[in-house]
Design a protein around this motif. Structure first.
Motif, PDB file in Angstrom:
ATOM      1  N   THR B 181      -1.118  10.860  20.871  1.00 45.42           N
ATOM      2  CA  THR B 181       0.208  10.445  20.983  1.00 45.42           C
ATOM      3  C   THR B 181       0.147   9.064  22.159  1.00 45.42           C
ATOM      4  O   THR B 181       1.087   8.221  21.878  1.00 45.42           O
ATOM      5  N   LEU B 184      -0.810   6.001  20.253  1.00 52.01           N
ATOM      6  CA  LEU B 184       0.305   5.489  18.966  1.00 52.01           C
ATOM      7  C   LEU B 184       1.535   5.082  19.797  1.00 52.01           C
ATOM      8  O   LEU B 184       2.094   3.942  19.309  1.00 52.01           O
ATOM      9  N   PRO B 222       7.285   6.088  14.403  1.00 46.56           N
ATOM     10  CA  PRO B 222       6.168   6.462  15.027  1.00 46.56           C
ATOM     11  C   PRO B 222       6.343   7.858  15.904  1.00 46.56           C
ATOM     12  O   PRO B 222       5.464   8.748  15.744  1.00 46.56           O
ATOM     13  N   LEU B 225       6.511  10.668  13.096  1.00 52.04           N
ATOM     14  CA  LEU B 225       5.008  10.426  12.495  1.00 52.04           C
ATOM     15  C   LEU B 225       4.059  11.283  13.444  1.00 52.04           C
ATOM     16  O   LEU B 225       3.289  12.008  13.243  1.00 52.04           O
ATOM     17  N   CYS B 226       4.090  10.782  14.914  1.00 47.03           N
ATOM     18  CA  CYS B 226       3.582  11.655  15.976  1.00 47.03           C
ATOM     19  C   CYS B 226       3.527  13.062  15.651  1.00 47.03           C
ATOM     20  O   CYS B 226       2.736  13.975  15.783  1.00 47.03           O
TER      21      CYS B 226
ATOM     22  N   THR C 165      -3.695   9.474   7.625  1.00 48.63           N
ATOM     23  CA  THR C 165      -2.996   9.267   8.806  1.00 48.63           C
ATOM     24  C   THR C 165      -2.866   7.848   9.082  1.00 48.63           C
ATOM     25  O   THR C 165      -1.767   7.354   9.532  1.00 48.63           O
ATOM     26  N   GLN C 166      -3.872   6.983   8.835  1.00 51.92           N
ATOM     27  CA  GLN C 166      -3.760   5.583   9.054  1.00 51.92           C
ATOM     28  C   GLN C 166      -2.565   4.850   8.319  1.00 51.92           C
ATOM     29  O   GLN C 166      -2.110   4.047   8.941  1.00 51.92           O
ATOM     30  N   TRP C 168       0.089   5.957   7.090  1.00 49.53           N
ATOM     31  CA  TRP C 168       1.173   6.277   7.765  1.00 49.53           C
ATOM     32  C   TRP C 168       1.399   5.521   8.964  1.00 49.53           C
ATOM     33  O   TRP C 168       2.764   5.132   8.953  1.00 49.53           O
ATOM     34  N   ILE C 169       0.446   5.387   9.991  1.00 50.48           N
ATOM     35  CA  ILE C 169       0.817   4.712  11.131  1.00 50.48           C
ATOM     36  C   ILE C 169       1.035   3.351  10.861  1.00 50.48           C
ATOM     37  O   ILE C 169       2.115   2.850  11.012  1.00 50.48           O
ATOM     38  N   GLY C 207      -0.608  -2.217  15.697  1.00 49.67           N
ATOM     39  CA  GLY C 207      -1.073  -1.383  14.754  1.00 49.67           C
ATOM     40  C   GLY C 207      -2.261  -1.290  14.279  1.00 49.67           C
ATOM     41  O   GLY C 207      -2.947  -0.311  13.821  1.00 49.67           O
ATOM     42  N   VAL C 211      -5.118   1.511  14.629  1.00 48.76           N
ATOM     43  CA  VAL C 211      -5.995   2.048  13.382  1.00 48.76           C
ATOM     44  C   VAL C 211      -7.527   1.646  13.668  1.00 48.76           C
ATOM     45  O   VAL C 211      -8.332   2.805  13.159  1.00 48.76           O
TER      46      VAL C 211
END
Lengths: 442, 299, 295
Positions: B181, B184, B222, B225-226, C165-166, C168-169, C207, C211
Motif C-alpha cells: 500500500t 502504491l 489506486p 486497486l490496492c 498486478t502491474q 492494473w497498477i 507508475g 512497477v
C-alpha cells in the motif's frame, strides 16, 4: 579381371579388419552412461560431494562393469524438497536414485513409481547387516522398496547436575514410567520454581509401545482404534499434566522452546530425538552446552512395567530417511550399485557422526562414530525400535491422535476414558470402518 | 469487394487495432503460464486425482463430488471462518498502516526521509525465508522479544503462539504487507499534477473541497486497486500461516487459512482433486468480490 | 511538491507526524532488531540479546563464500554465484514486466469496449489457483518449453505471475493522465506509438518506478517457481540458496542454523531492493516533475 578380384579381396579384408577393430574397440572401451541422484541441497548434497563417495563409485564401476558413469546431482532445499520430489515423480523427471522420506515412500511404492529392490538386496550380502526394524519398515507387501540411510530414536534426556543436587543417583536408567514420575515428583519438590519438570512426548504414540501395544496390526492390515495400551497412553499424559502437575499444558499448546529450557536447566527431563544431542546442544548448535557428557544424562524411554512386552525392555520409535530407485530408470543395476556405495559402512558412520544420526547397519559402528559415547550407546536402542506401519493411512491416524491429545486432553481437559472414546470414533471416521479394529478393554 | 470493405474497416479503425495489438504480448504470456496451468488444475478439481499413489494413475472423473464433499466438510467451514477473519482484519490494517506511511512519505517535511523510506521498506526487502526466524524470535512465549518487553513493564505475558495465534498471524502479515500500500499510494499521491491544486486555489476552493474534487478522484483507482490486490494476496498466500502450522493442519485449526487447507489436502493427504476444488472456491470468491468492487467504484 | 500537497491536503500537525513516525518505526523495527543485532554479534543466538562483542566477520564470511557450519560440519556455499543468478532473474523480470505492462496498461486505459471489466478481472485472477497445486502443470509446460534449469525461462514465468498486478497498477496511472496531453502530441505530428514513447511514458514516471520496483521484488524473492524449475545447485537464486544452507522446520524452534552469517546474508539481501527504491524514487520522480514544469 584378376585385379578386380584382388581389389574385392582387399576390400573384404579391410572391412573384416575394420569390423573386428570396431568390435574390439566397442567391447573393451568403457560404455558411457549417466545416473541422476536427487537429494536435498545444502549439507545433504555437500556430504555426498565432499565425502568422495562418488569418486569411489565411478572408479568401482569402471573396474567392475567397464562403465564410465557420470553422476548428476539434482537438488532442492530442505523446505520444499517434498513438493519437488512428488512433482518430479508425477511429471516423470525424477532422479534415478532419490532421497525419500518414509511417508512419501509408501505412496510412491503404491503407484509402482519405485523399483522393487527385492532381487537386488537378495544378492547383496550386506543387506543382512541392516537392523530388522529398518528393513521391516520398507518391506511393503513382501517387496523391498528402499534402503535406509540413517535413523533416529527417542531418548529420555535428563540434567545430571539437577539430579545430583536433588540427591538422585546418576547415571540413571528407569525401568518403568512410574519410576520416571516418581523421580519427577522428587525434582518438583526440590526445585519448586522450575516452570516445567518433564516433557513426556515428542512422538505421541511412544507410550502405546511402552505398554506393549501397537497401532497397526500387520497380520490383517488394520489400525487399532481402541486398546488398553491407547488408554494407557492417555492416562500417562493425563497423570503427568493434571494429576501430578509436572507439565503445564501451555507448554505443548504454545510450543515452548524446550531445547533452550533444557540447556538452561529449567527443564530437567525431556523426551527428544537422537539428533538433539549434537544438533541443538553441540558446540555448533543454537544452545551449546559445555561438557555435554557431564551435564546431559541420557536414558532409554522406559516401558510401562507390563510383563512380556513384545517390543523388549525399552520400546522405542524411530524416524529415518531412505534411498529408493525410480522404476523408470534405464540403469537399475548401476543405480543400485550407487545405493550400495552411499550406504557403505564407513560412509554411513561418517554421516551418522557428522549429523548426529544413528547408523542402521550393525557393522557401521566404526571410526569417529564408535568413539562418540552417546551415539554408540544410542545405537543399542534400534534393537527396541518399533517400525512405523508401512501404509499411507498412518498420516491420518497420527493426525487424529494429535488432534484428540490437543483438543480434548489439553484444551477441554477430558479424562483419559473420554479421550479414548473420542479417539476411537475419530479414527473410525477418518480411516474408514474397514481399516480399523478395537481391542476390548478389560 | 469484400476485401475492399475489410481494408476500409481497417483504415477507419487503425488506431483501435494498433491499440489492441499492444496488449497481445502480455496476454499471451499470462495465458500460457497462468491460464493454462490454472485451467488444468480446475480440471483436476473434477477428478479424484492425486499427485502420487493409486489415484495418480487410476483416477477418474467424478463431476462435482469434490464440491459436494467440500460443502459438508466441517474443516472447510472452520477454515473459511478463520480466513474471513484474517482477510478482513488484514485488509483494514494493511491498508491503514500503508496509507499512513505513504502520507508520511509524501507530505512530511521531517529530515532524512530517504533513511525513513529505507526503514519502512525493510520488511519487504529482507528475504521471505527469514520471516519465520525473525518472528519466532519475537513471539516465543518464554524468550521472545515481545513477552520480554511486556515483562519488563510488569505486564502479563501473552500467548502469542496459541491463544492469540490468529492475531499474531495478522500482525505478521500486516508487518510484511503494508509496504505494498505504501509504495502504491505514495506514487499515486506523487503523480497528482500540482497544477490542479493551483487551479482549485484560484477558484478559492476549501481544503475539503480540494480533497473531494481533486485528490480523491485521482487516487480513487489506486485506492480500489490496492484493496483488491491486498485481498487477493491475503486469500492466496499462506507463508505465515504455514510457519505456525507445518506439514499437517494444527488440530485447533486457528491458522488453517483456505489456501493452506488446499495445500495440506494436496500434499499432506494427497487429495489433489479436493485441494484444487478448495482453490477454485477461493478463486470464485475473489472473482465475485473484485467484480462487485469494480461495479460499485464505477471504474 | 510536498509543500503544495501539504498546504492543500493535510493539516500540518508536526506532533502528529512524529507520533505516526515513531509508532510505525517501533512496529517495523522491533522484529528486525534481532536480525540486525545477530548479524554483528560475536556470539549469535536465536533470540534478541545484548551483543557480547561487535564483529563484521559474518558479512565477510558471506561475501567470501566461506563454508558455513549449519549446526553440523561445515559445508561449502556459493553465495556470490546465487546472488548473480538472482540478479539475472530479477533484472530480466524488470525488463519484461515494465515493457509489457506499460504497453498493455496504456492500451487498456485507452480502449473502450464491452466486457473490459471482465477482461481486466480475468487478467487479475490469472494466477488465482493455489500455486502449489499449479506446480505440476506448470512444470510439465516448462519442461516442454525447455525452461528447466534456465534462468531466463524462470524470469519469464515469474513475470507472467506479476504482470496482472502491474498492468492494473499502470492502467491506473494512465487513466489519470489527461487526454489532451496525447491529443496535443498528435497535433504536433506524432502518431499513436511515438506519442506513447515521447509524451505518455515520461509522464507516468512514478507508475513505472512502482512497477519496476515491484517486479524486481517478485524476481528477487521468487521461491516456488525456481524451486520446481531449477535442479542444479549452482543455478539456485539466493532465496533457494538461503533455504538450502539454513535449515528449519516450520513451527519448530531452535533451528539448525549458523545464525550470524544467516542474518548477515539477510541484511545484505535487503540492500539491492532498498537501493533500487531510493534510486527510482529520486530519479524517475524528478524526471517527471521536470517535464511537467516545462509544459
Amino acid at each position: 579381371m584378376a585385379s578386380t578380384t584382388k581389389i574385392i579381396a582387399v576390400a573384404i579384408i579391410v572391412i573384416i579388419i575394420a569390423a573386428a577393430g570396431y568390435w574390439y574397440y566397442t567391447t573393451t572401451q568403457p560404455r558411457k552412461t549417466e545416473i541422476t541422484l536427487m537429494t536435498k541441497a545444502g549439507m545433504w548434497a555437500d556430504f555426498i560431494k565432499t565425502s568422495g563417495v562418488l569418486e569411489d563409485y565411478k572408479e568401482r564401476m569402471l573396474k567392475e562393469k567397464n562403465v564410465k558413469v557420470e553422476v548428476t546431482i539434482i537438488t532442492a532445499p530442505h523446505r520444499g524438497y517434498g513438493e519437488k520430489l512428488i512433482t518430479s515423480f508425477a511429471a516423470g523427471s525424477e532422479g534415478d536414485v532419490c532421497w525419500v522420506s518414509p511417508t512419501d515412500l509408501y505412496r510412491l511404492a503404491e503407484t509402482e513409481y519405485l523399483l522393487d529392490l527385492t532381487p537386488y538386496v537378495s544378492k547383496w550380502p550386506d543387506w543382512e547387516k541392516f537392523y530388522p526394524a529398518a528393513k521391516k519398515a520398507y518391506t511393503i507387501g513382501g517387496k523391498v522398496y528402499a534402503v535406509p540411510n540413517d535413523a533416529a530414536t527417542m531418548v529420555l534426556y535428563y540434567r545430571k547436575d539437577l539430579f545430583k543436587k536433588a540427591g538422585l543417583p546418576v547415571p540413571w536408567q528407569p525401568e518403568t514410567w512410574d519410576e520416571v514420575i516418581e523421580v519427577a515428583l522428587k525434582l518438583k519438590e526440590k526445585f519448586p520454581d522450575l516452570p516445567i519438570i518433564i516433557e513426556p512426548w515428542y512422538e505421541e504414540q511412544l507410550p502405546i509401545y511402552s505398554d506393549g501395544g501397537v497401532i497397526y496390526d500387520p497380520s490383517d492390515g488394520k489400525f487399532i482404534a481402541k486398546s488398553p495400551q491407547i488408554l494407557y497412553m492417555f492416562k500417562l499424559y493425563y497423570d503427568i499434566i493434571y494429576k501430578y502437575g509436572l507439565m503445564p499444558k501451555e507448554f505443548k499448546l504454545e510450543r515452548w522452546d524446550d531445547r533452550k529450557l533444557f540447556a538452561e536447566g529449567k527443564l530437567p527431563l525431556m523426551i527428544d530425538g537422537t539428533w538433539c544431542y549434537t544438533e541443538k546442544w553441540g558446540p555448533n548448535g543454537p544452545y551449546p552446552i559445555e561438557n555435554r557428557e557431564e551435564i546431559i544424562g541420557y536414558a532409554h524411554p522406559p516401558s510401562s512395567g507390563r510383563p512380556n512386552n513384545p517390543h523388549g525392555k525399552y520400546p522405542n520409535t524411530f524416524r529415518d530417511y531412505t534411498w529408493a530407485i525410480s522404476a523408470r530408470t534405464k540403469e537399475p543395476e548401476l543405480a543400485f550399485e550407487l545405493i550400495k556405495e552411499l550406504t557403505r559402512a564407513d560412509i554411513m558412520a561418517k554421516w551418522g557422526h557428522d549429523t548426529s544420526h544413528l547408523v542402521v547397519r550393525s557393522d557401521a559402528v566404526i571410526g569417529d562414530y564408535a568413539e562418540d559415547k552417546f551415539l554408540q550407546w544410542n545405537t543399542e536402542s534400534l534393537k527396541y525400535a518399533v517400525p512405523k506401519p508401512p501404509t499411507i493411512l498412518f498420516n491420518k491416524y497420527m493426525d487424529a491422535l494429535k488432534e484428540v491429545l490437543r483438543n480434548e486432553l489439553l484444551i477441554n481437559e477430558r479424562t483419559p476414558e473420554e479421550c479414548l472414546e473420542i479417539f476411537a470414533e475419530k479414527v473410525t471416521e477418518e480411516l474408514g470402518e474397514d481399516n480399523v479394529k478395537e481391542i476390548p478393554i478389560p | 469487394m469484400k476485401i475492399l470493405k475489410i481494408k476500409a474497416w481497417i483504415r477507419d479503425n487503425l488506431d483501435q487495432i494498433v491499440l489492441s495489438l499492444l496488449i497481445v504480448p502480455a496476454l499471451a504470456l499470462i495465458f500460457t503460464f497462468q491460464f493454462i496451468p490454472a485451467a488444468w488444475t480446475i480440471w483436476f478439481s473434477f477428478t479424484d486425482m492425486a499427485l502420487i499413489g493409486k489415484k495418480a494413475l487410476n483416477w477418474s472423473f467424478i463431476g462435482f463430488k469434490n464440491y459436494l464433499d467440500l460443502i459438508t466438510d466441517v474443516y472447510f467451514w472452520r477454515s473459511m471462518n478463520v480466513t474471513i477473519q484474517y482477510c478482513a482484519v488484514s485488509l483494514v490494517l494493511r491498508f491503514t498502516i500503508g496509507m499512513l506511511a505513504a502520507l508520511f512519505m509524501t507530505l512530511s517535511k521531517v529530515k532524512g526521509k530517504i533513511f525513513i523510506a529505507a526503514v519502512f521498506l525493510l520488511p519487504s526487502a529482507i528475504p521471505g525465508i527469514m520471516h519465520p526466524y525473525v518472528w519466532i524470535s519475537m513471539l516465543e512465549p518464554n524468550y521472545g522479544t515481545l513477552n520480554t518487553i511486556l515483562g519488563s513493564f510488569g505486564l502479563p505475558r501473552q500467548s502469542w503462539t496459541y491463544g492469540a495465534v490468529t492475531e499474531s498471524l495478522i500482525m505478521i502479515n500486516t508487518w510484511a504487507g503494508y509496504t505494498f500500500t505504501m509504495i502504491l499510494m505514495a506514487s499515486a499521491f506523487k503523480s497528482i499534477p500540482r497544477e490542479y491544486y493551483e487551479v482549485a486555489e484560484v477558484y478559492g476552493a476549501s481544503r475539503w473541497q480540494k480533497f473531494r474534487k481533486v485528490t480523491f478522484p485521482l487516487i480513487k483507482f489506486p485506492l480500489i486497486l490496492c484493496l483488491i490486490l491486498i485481498f487477493k494476496e491475503d486469500i492466496d498466500d499462506f507463508t505465515y500461516a504455514y510457519m505456525f502450522t507445518g506439514e499437517s493442519p494444527r488440530p485447533d485449526f486457528k491458522t488453517e487459512l483456505l489456501s493452506l487447507y488446499a495445500y495440506h489436502k494436496a500434499f499432506h493427504y494427497y487429495e489433489l482433486g479436493f485441494g484444487c476444488a478448495v482453490g477454485f472456491i477461493i478463486a470464485i470468491i475473489v472473482f465475485v468480490l473484485t467484480l462487485l468492487q469494480l461495479k460499485f467504484a464505477r471504474l | 511538491m510536498s509543500s503544495v500537497l501539504k498546504k492543500i491536503g493535510e493539516p500540518s500537525y508536526t506532533l502528529l507526524e512524529y507520533v505516526v513516525l515513531i509508532t510505525l518505526m517501533i512496529y517495523v523495527l522491533t522484529p528486525l532488531l534481532w536480525l540486525l543485532e545477530t548479524s554483528v554479534n560475536t556470539d549469535p543466538t536465536p533470540y534478541l540479546s545484548i551483543p557480547k562483542g561487535i564483529t563484521i566477520d559474518h558479512f565477510i564470511a558471506v561475501l567470501t563464500n566461506r563454508p558455513i557450519t549449519g549446526g553440523y560440519a561445515a559445508h561449502p556455499v556459493y553465495m556470490t554465484r546465487w546472488i548473480m543468478n538472482s540478479l539475472i532473474i530479477s533484472g530480466t523480470t524488470v525488463i519484461i514486466v515494465v515493457m509489457l505492462a506499460a504497453l498493455s496498461g496504456y492500451s487498456l486505459s485507452r480502449l473502450r469496449f464491452k466486457g473490459k471489466n471482465l477482461l481486466m478481472t480475468l487478467i487479475l485472477l490469472s494466477g488465482f489457483m493455489p500455486r502449489m497445486a499449479m506446480i505440476l502443470p506448470l512444470f510439465k509446460l516448462c519442461r516442454t518449453l525447455g525452461f528447466v534449469d534456465n534462468l531466463i525461462g524462470i524470469a519469464i514465468v515469474v513475470s507472467s505471475g506479476t504482470l496482472p498486478t502491474q498492468i492494473w497498477i499502470l492502467k491506473g496511472f494512465f487513466d489519470q493522465l489527461p487526454r489532451d496531453l496525447e491529443e496535443q502530441a498528435w497535433i504536433c505530428g506524432c502518431d499513436r506509438i511515438s506519442a506513447v514513447f515521447r509524451v505518455i511514458l515520461p509522464n507516468v514516471g512514478p507508475g513505472l518506478a512502482v512497477v519496476a520496483f515491484m517486479s524486481f521484488l517478485s524476481g528477487w524473492g521468487a521461491f516456488t517457481v525456481p524451486l520446481i524449475l531449477i535442479r542444479r545447485e549452482y543455478l539456485f537464486p539466493i532465496s533457494l540458496g538461503i533455504a538450502s544452507v539454513f535449515i528449519h522446520n516450520p513451527g519448530e524452534i531452535g533451528l539448525v542454523v549458523d545464525y550470524g552469517p544467516t542474518c548477515a546474508l539477510a541484511v545484505l539481501y535487503a540492500v539491492p531492493s532498498i537501493a533500487l527504491y531510493i534510486l527510482l524514487r529520486e530519479r524517475l520522480m524528478e524526471i517527471r516533475l521536470a517535464r511537467l514544469e516545462v509544459r
